[in-house]
Write a protein that holds these residues in place. Structure first.
Motif, mmCIF file in Angstrom:
data_model
loop_
_atom_site.group_PDB
_atom_site.id
_atom_site.type_symbol
_atom_site.label_atom_id
_atom_site.label_comp_id
_atom_site.label_asym_id
_atom_site.label_seq_id
_atom_site.Cartn_x
_atom_site.Cartn_y
_atom_site.Cartn_z
ATOM 1 N N ALA A 40 -9.732 83.800 32.579
ATOM 2 C CA ALA A 40 -8.853 84.935 32.298
ATOM 3 C C ALA A 40 -7.645 84.966 33.223
ATOM 4 C CB ALA A 40 -9.637 86.242 32.406
ATOM 5 N N SER A 41 -7.792 84.440 34.421
ATOM 6 C CA SER A 41 -6.666 84.424 35.347
ATOM 7 C C SER A 41 -5.829 83.158 35.199
ATOM 8 C CB SER A 41 -7.161 84.558 36.789
ATOM 9 O OG SER A 41 -7.959 83.441 37.133
ATOM 10 N N LYS A 63 -13.076 95.070 31.055
ATOM 11 C CA LYS A 63 -11.889 95.056 31.918
ATOM 12 C C LYS A 63 -10.700 94.412 31.211
ATOM 13 C CE LYS A 63 -12.996 92.826 35.582
ATOM 14 N NZ LYS A 63 -13.161 92.228 36.912
ATOM 15 N N TYR A 64 -10.973 93.454 30.349
ATOM 16 C CA TYR A 64 -9.905 92.719 29.679
ATOM 17 C C TYR A 64 -9.530 93.306 28.324
ATOM 18 C CZ TYR A 64 -11.107 89.343 33.270
ATOM 19 O OH TYR A 64 -11.364 88.740 34.478
ATOM 20 N N GLN A 65 -10.288 94.278 27.828
ATOM 21 C CA GLN A 65 -10.030 94.841 26.503
ATOM 22 C C GLN A 65 -8.712 95.586 26.426
ATOM 23 O OE1 GLN A 65 -11.877 94.083 23.802
ATOM 24 N NE2 GLN A 65 -13.033 92.807 25.212
ATOM 25 N N GLU A 66 -8.256 96.140 27.537
ATOM 26 C CA GLU A 66 -7.004 96.892 27.561
ATOM 27 C C GLU A 66 -5.781 95.992 27.706
ATOM 28 O OE1 GLU A 66 -6.866 100.166 26.932
ATOM 29 O OE2 GLU A 66 -9.046 100.058 26.666
ATOM 30 N N GLN A 67 -6.019 94.718 27.975
ATOM 31 C CA GLN A 67 -4.925 93.767 28.161
ATOM 32 C C GLN A 67 -4.632 93.038 26.856
ATOM 33 O OE1 GLN A 67 -5.900 91.078 31.336
ATOM 34 N NE2 GLN A 67 -6.546 92.709 32.703
ATOM 35 N N VAL A 68 -3.407 92.578 26.723
ATOM 36 C CA VAL A 68 -3.030 91.800 25.551
ATOM 37 C C VAL A 68 -3.683 90.429 25.602
ATOM 38 C CG1 VAL A 68 -1.100 90.749 24.327
ATOM 39 C CG2 VAL A 68 -0.856 93.036 25.298
#
Length: 106
Positions: A40-41, A63-68
């Motif tokens: 992810a990074s 944590k990653y659901q809010e990111q594009v």
């Protein structure tokens, strides 16, 4: 250009290598969590993860659901389909269109 990776047990994901995807076999929750964070990074736009591997990583995935990016998509493994992947897609579509997409189809 972004890459695509697949996380899960080796038997479930090895076939994705023939499609040119990066495969990341993991044996336990700790390995899956570490690999997800690493991918992810990095330069990965899509990360497929088997439902079995994702089962122990709900908080991490959220944590990653809010990111594009990256898009984290659950897929069934060789042990079968738990329905978690379909439920995740259904929830996302409901949020986008404001309606249950399976209403009346069950």
């Amino acid at each position: 250009m972004y890459k695509i990776a697949v996380i899960g047990d080796y038997d479930s994901i090895y076939g994705f290598a023939t499609l040119g995807l990066s495969i990341c076999p993991v044996k336990n929750r700790e390995e899956a969590k570490e690999k997800l964070s690493q991918l992810a990074s990095g330069k990965y736009g899509i990360i497929y993860i088997t439902e079995a591997a994702a089962a122990g990583l709900k908080e991490e995935i959220e944590k990653y659901q809010e990111q594009v990016m990256p898009a984290i998509i659950q897929i069934p493994g060789v042990s079968g389909n738990t329905g978690a992947g379909v439920e995740g897609v259904k929830k996302t579509v409901e949020q986008a269109v404001g309606s249950d997409i399976l209403f009346g189809n069950e």
